[in-house]
Design a protein around this motif. Sequence first.
Motif, mmCIF file in Angstrom:
data_model
loop_
_atom_site.group_PDB
_atom_site.id
_atom_site.type_symbol
_atom_site.label_atom_id
_atom_site.label_comp_id
_atom_site.label_asym_id
_atom_site.label_seq_id
_atom_site.Cartn_x
_atom_site.Cartn_y
_atom_site.Cartn_z
ATOM 1 N N GLY A 198 -5.779 -5.291 2.731
ATOM 2 C CA GLY A 198 -5.738 -4.704 3.838
ATOM 3 C C GLY A 198 -6.429 -5.588 4.861
ATOM 4 O O GLY A 198 -7.075 -5.743 6.105
ATOM 5 N N ARG A 199 -8.085 -4.199 4.879
ATOM 6 C CA ARG A 199 -9.271 -5.104 5.143
ATOM 7 C C ARG A 199 -9.565 -6.354 5.391
ATOM 8 O O ARG A 199 -9.544 -7.076 6.821
ATOM 9 C CB ARG A 199 -10.703 -3.971 4.821
ATOM 10 C CG ARG A 199 -9.858 -2.006 5.141
ATOM 11 C CD ARG A 199 -11.045 -1.422 4.803
ATOM 12 N NE ARG A 199 -11.617 -0.079 3.937
ATOM 13 C CZ ARG A 199 -10.765 0.235 3.800
ATOM 14 N NH1 ARG A 199 -10.496 0.012 2.198
ATOM 15 N NH2 ARG A 199 -10.490 1.993 3.782
ATOM 16 N N ALA A 200 -9.733 -7.052 5.169
ATOM 17 C CA ALA A 200 -9.993 -8.660 4.652
ATOM 18 C C ALA A 200 -9.122 -9.302 5.237
ATOM 19 O O ALA A 200 -9.268 -9.877 6.393
ATOM 20 C CB ALA A 200 -9.596 -9.411 3.585
ATOM 21 N N GLU A 244 0.905 -1.154 -0.053
ATOM 22 C CA GLU A 244 -0.191 -0.091 0.300
ATOM 23 C C GLU A 244 0.372 0.738 0.345
ATOM 24 O O GLU A 244 0.644 2.633 -0.736
ATOM 25 C CB GLU A 244 -0.565 -0.314 1.056
ATOM 26 C CG GLU A 244 -1.567 -1.150 1.096
ATOM 27 C CD GLU A 244 -3.194 -0.655 2.186
ATOM 28 O OE1 GLU A 244 -2.739 -0.130 3.317
ATOM 29 O OE2 GLU A 244 -3.611 -1.729 2.775
ATOM 30 N N SER A 260 -7.302 -8.340 7.646
ATOM 31 C CA SER A 260 -7.721 -7.730 9.364
ATOM 32 C C SER A 260 -8.366 -8.245 9.550
ATOM 33 O O SER A 260 -8.557 -8.628 11.080
ATOM 34 C CB SER A 260 -7.780 -5.884 9.676
ATOM 35 O OG SER A 260 -6.633 -5.142 8.733
ATOM 36 N N SER A 261 -9.458 -9.102 9.498
ATOM 37 C CA SER A 261 -10.904 -9.792 9.455
ATOM 38 C C SER A 261 -9.928 -11.197 9.672
ATOM 39 O O SER A 261 -10.920 -11.548 10.828
ATOM 40 C CB SER A 261 -11.510 -10.024 8.580
ATOM 41 O OG SER A 261 -12.871 -8.550 7.995
ATOM 42 N N THR A 279 -3.945 1.662 10.274
ATOM 43 C CA THR A 279 -5.503 1.072 9.570
ATOM 44 C C THR A 279 -4.749 0.763 8.147
ATOM 45 O O THR A 279 -3.485 1.285 7.746
ATOM 46 C CB THR A 279 -6.375 1.748 9.576
ATOM 47 O OG1 THR A 279 -6.131 3.127 8.576
ATOM 48 C CG2 THR A 279 -7.020 2.097 10.994
ATOM 49 N N PHE A 280 -5.096 -0.493 7.579
ATOM 50 C CA PHE A 280 -4.927 -0.293 6.446
ATOM 51 C C PHE A 280 -6.083 0.828 4.845
ATOM 52 O O PHE A 280 -7.274 0.681 5.545
ATOM 53 C CB PHE A 280 -5.122 -1.742 5.778
ATOM 54 C CG PHE A 280 -4.154 -3.049 5.840
ATOM 55 C CD1 PHE A 280 -3.273 -3.213 5.732
ATOM 56 C CD2 PHE A 280 -4.851 -3.795 7.578
ATOM 57 C CE1 PHE A 280 -1.996 -4.045 6.232
ATOM 58 C CE2 PHE A 280 -3.668 -4.297 7.514
ATOM 59 C CZ PHE A 280 -2.375 -4.294 7.682
ATOM 60 N N GLU A 281 -5.397 0.761 3.767
ATOM 61 C CA GLU A 281 -6.146 1.081 3.079
ATOM 62 C C GLU A 281 -6.830 0.990 2.287
ATOM 63 O O GLU A 281 -8.573 0.989 1.215
ATOM 64 C CB GLU A 281 -5.441 2.578 2.731
ATOM 65 C CG GLU A 281 -5.256 3.409 3.438
ATOM 66 C CD GLU A 281 -3.957 4.768 2.992
ATOM 67 O OE1 GLU A 281 -3.417 4.718 1.675
ATOM 68 O OE2 GLU A 281 -3.591 5.545 3.595
ATOM 69 N N SER A 282 -6.642 -0.560 1.567
ATOM 70 C CA SER A 282 -6.549 -1.166 0.852
ATOM 71 C C SER A 282 -7.565 -2.660 0.883
ATOM 72 O O SER A 282 -7.853 -2.978 2.386
ATOM 73 C CB SER A 282 -6.001 -2.137 0.209
ATOM 74 O OG SER A 282 -5.485 -3.088 0.849
ATOM 75 N N ASP A 283 -8.884 -3.336 0.399
ATOM 76 C CA ASP A 283 -9.819 -4.270 0.398
ATOM 77 C C ASP A 283 -8.779 -5.510 0.573
ATOM 78 O O ASP A 283 -9.166 -6.117 1.757
ATOM 79 C CB ASP A 283 -10.774 -4.229 -0.643
ATOM 80 C CG ASP A 283 -11.879 -3.537 -0.668
ATOM 81 O OD1 ASP A 283 -12.084 -2.776 0.291
ATOM 82 O OD2 ASP A 283 -11.977 -3.466 -1.773
ATOM 83 N N GLY A 323 -7.308 1.843 16.191
ATOM 84 C CA GLY A 323 -7.950 2.078 14.852
ATOM 85 C C GLY A 323 -6.433 3.415 15.105
ATOM 86 O O GLY A 323 -6.802 4.155 13.982
#
Length: 415
Positions: free
Chosen positions: A82-84, A50, A86-87, A76-80, A73
């Motif tokens: 990264g969010r996946a 990223e 994190s999940s 944080t990640f900015e891309s999908d 918080g």
Amino acid sequence: MKTVGSHLAALLSGGTKPHRQLLPFVRYVALLVGFVLLYGVLFHVIMAWEGQDHSWFTGIYWALTVMSTLGFGDITFESDLGRAFSSVVLVTGIVLLLVILPFLFIRLVYAPWIEQRTRGRIRGLQSVPAQVAGHVLICANDAIALGLIRRLELAGVPAYVIEPDADLAMRMQDAGLPVLVGEIDSVETYRAAGAAQACLVLANASDTVNSNIVLTVREVSESVPVVALAEVEDSIDVLELSGATHVLPLAHQLGEHLANRVSAGTAHANVIGKFHDLLLVEFPVHNTPFQGRTIRETRLREFTGVTIVGVSERGRLQPARPDLELSPLSVPAGIGTPEQIEELNDVLVIYDANPNPVLVIGGGKVGRAAARALKRREIPVHVVERNPDLEPKIAGIPDQLILGDAADRRVLDDA
């Protein structure tokens, strides 16, 4: 060990089979550290993709905050992607920290601690204190035991109930009942209970078990008084031969006591006890010259020599005061010699004649004993029993046996 912390300290110091108990915990810690390091590496890979730059410790810090569901918080990640990622880290943390860790704590620390405390409590309930003597041992937990314990407490006499079930014994102790854990037919139980120093052993189980209890107690002490309860009269001789000091057929005695309270036939004094050469009796005053008079006005001692020592009314015993008025429901208790009691019966026999039959509801042990006592007084008896299996035992005792439910009015009308 009194606290969870002390048990955990002993576990970590190797005091309680450390290798076997700590192995699952070591494996868990290794797995947790492995996931944290793996996620820390993947954190840097995705952050570099990223275009973000963080220190290696930041990756470890982020993995721990997400896995513990704190999620400050601040990173944080900015891309999908990264969010996946994190999940996935979050779900892994929930499983490892919120599910597996509490389970391991309960299994390795809390459960063994509870087990050790339970074993310690059971050991404490397996014997009476060394200084205890003159106590009463009760061999079964029933309504008789509870009532007897309360009365003995008022008299300052210690009493203990012997209970084979350890879990039930601990619940009884929590309820404030003095209890000992042990088999009621084991010699070791009565030795640990101090039977040789006891003032009484009460065998209040079934007749067969009571015989075993008496024989077992006699192996510990030949002199301690043993009172055995008998369910049937045929067991009295067996219990006496086993070594019981006294045998009480309570169901039989209760039935006779109830029969003595019945106002049927001709009035008479019912013997309820004996003290040396004196008899303790109770008698009705309903439809007699004593009804409506005070104890002083009856002049009973002057005419018969019988002394009224108490008055029972509606199930409550009152002291015999000279100014106490006798109502139709009063049942005085008197004491006198057999000759004086006969004189009292001569006074009562012409009063309160009641030719109607007595209805006994229930043909169990107490009901049958009451019916037999009434028949000995030549009073007609009808029995209502809903269990047809008891018919052979009841047959021949009452004048009439009615099979049916006493809650049914038609059955009562037939009776």
